[in-house]
Design a protein around this motif. Structure first.
Motif, PDB file in Angstrom:
ATOM      1  N   ASN A  79       0.821  -1.212   0.000  1.00  0.00           N
ATOM      2  CA  ASN A  79       0.000   0.000   0.000  1.00  0.00           C
ATOM      3  C   ASN A  79       0.856   1.263   0.000  1.00  0.00           C
ATOM      4  O   ASN A  79       0.495   2.265  -0.622  1.00  0.00           O
ATOM      5  CB  ASN A  79      -0.960   0.001   1.191  1.00  0.00           C
ATOM      6  N   ARG A  80       1.984   1.227   0.688  1.00  0.00           N
ATOM      7  CA  ARG A  80       2.882   2.376   0.688  1.00  0.00           C
ATOM      8  C   ARG A  80       3.410   2.620  -0.734  1.00  0.00           C
ATOM      9  O   ARG A  80       3.496   3.756  -1.187  1.00  0.00           O
ATOM     10  CB  ARG A  80       4.040   2.142   1.654  1.00  0.00           C
ATOM     11  N   ASP A 103       0.722   4.098  -2.912  1.00  0.00           N
ATOM     12  CA  ASP A 103       0.481   5.508  -2.600  1.00  0.00           C
ATOM     13  C   ASP A 103       1.709   6.383  -2.861  1.00  0.00           C
ATOM     14  O   ASP A 103       1.771   7.522  -2.382  1.00  0.00           O
ATOM     15  CB  ASP A 103       0.061   5.660  -1.136  1.00  0.00           C
ATOM     16  N   ARG A 152       4.398   8.931  -4.260  1.00  0.00           N
ATOM     17  CA  ARG A 152       4.261  10.260  -4.868  1.00  0.00           C
ATOM     18  C   ARG A 152       5.303  10.378  -5.970  1.00  0.00           C
ATOM     19  O   ARG A 152       6.458  10.014  -5.778  1.00  0.00           O
ATOM     20  CB  ARG A 152       4.495  11.365  -3.844  1.00  0.00           C
ATOM     21  N   LYS A 175       2.417   8.042   4.902  1.00  0.00           N
ATOM     22  CA  LYS A 175       1.641   9.185   4.420  1.00  0.00           C
ATOM     23  C   LYS A 175       2.135  10.535   4.930  1.00  0.00           C
ATOM     24  O   LYS A 175       2.364  11.448   4.151  1.00  0.00           O
ATOM     25  CB  LYS A 175       0.160   9.018   4.763  1.00  0.00           C
TER      26      LYS A 175
END
Length: 167
Positions: free
Chosen positions: A132-133, A136, A138, A153
């Protein structure tokens, strides 16, 4: 009288250190930008490429690390710098690529997308948290830099906020 001189000297030091730091950051390359992004994200447990610790950790030269992880040679972009996890079971990563033209930018975009895809395949089913990291992560353009930030996050938010200041 000595107290006044001491306070005045301290004030001047603080003023000049803030000014010189800001100007050095603005006019610097990928290594300085990556260091600032790492610092803003408060990310620990990373080693810098190029750097001796990373070369020892990955048992190869910095240019080989970039080629192995991103498929990029030194001529594929103007400058490269990455902070990679020292621990094999961590995915935190910051990569900054300076580009001079559209061709370099496209090579870097493709390299980053392949890197993320490979990492996600590796952690799929192994660790939902790390997968999941990665999902997500960037990435994007800020000024003449393309960036990749993989972190929790709050850290990723702070790091991305910092890189976007380089427009």
């Amino acid at each position: 009288m000595k107290k006044i001189y001491g306070i005045l000297l301290l004030s001047v030091f603080i003023l000049f250190s803030g000014c010189s730091m800001t100007s050095a950051i603005r006019g610097s390359g990928a290594e300085r930008v990556a260091a600032e992004v790492k610092k803003a994200g408060n990310l620990e447990g990373l080693c810098v490429v190029p750097g001796e610790t990373a070369q020892n950790q990955y048992a190869m030269e910095s240019s080989q690390i970039f080629f192995t992880l991103y498929g990029l040679n030194t001529e594929d972009c103007a400058e490269m710098c990455a902070y990679l996890a020292k621990n094999a079971m961590d995915v935190n990563e910051i990569a900054i690529f300076a580009f001079e033209n559209e061709e370099q930018l496209n090579k870097v975009k493709l390299a980053v997308s392949k890197r993320l895809y490979t990492q996600m395949k590796q952690y799929q089913g192994l660790s939902e948290t790390l997968y999941n990291r990665l999902a997500d992560a960037r990435y994007g353009v800020s000024g003449r830099y393309y960036y990749l930030i993989v972190a929790e996050k709050e850290c990723a938010d702070a790091a991305e906020k910092r890189i976007l200041e380089f427009n």
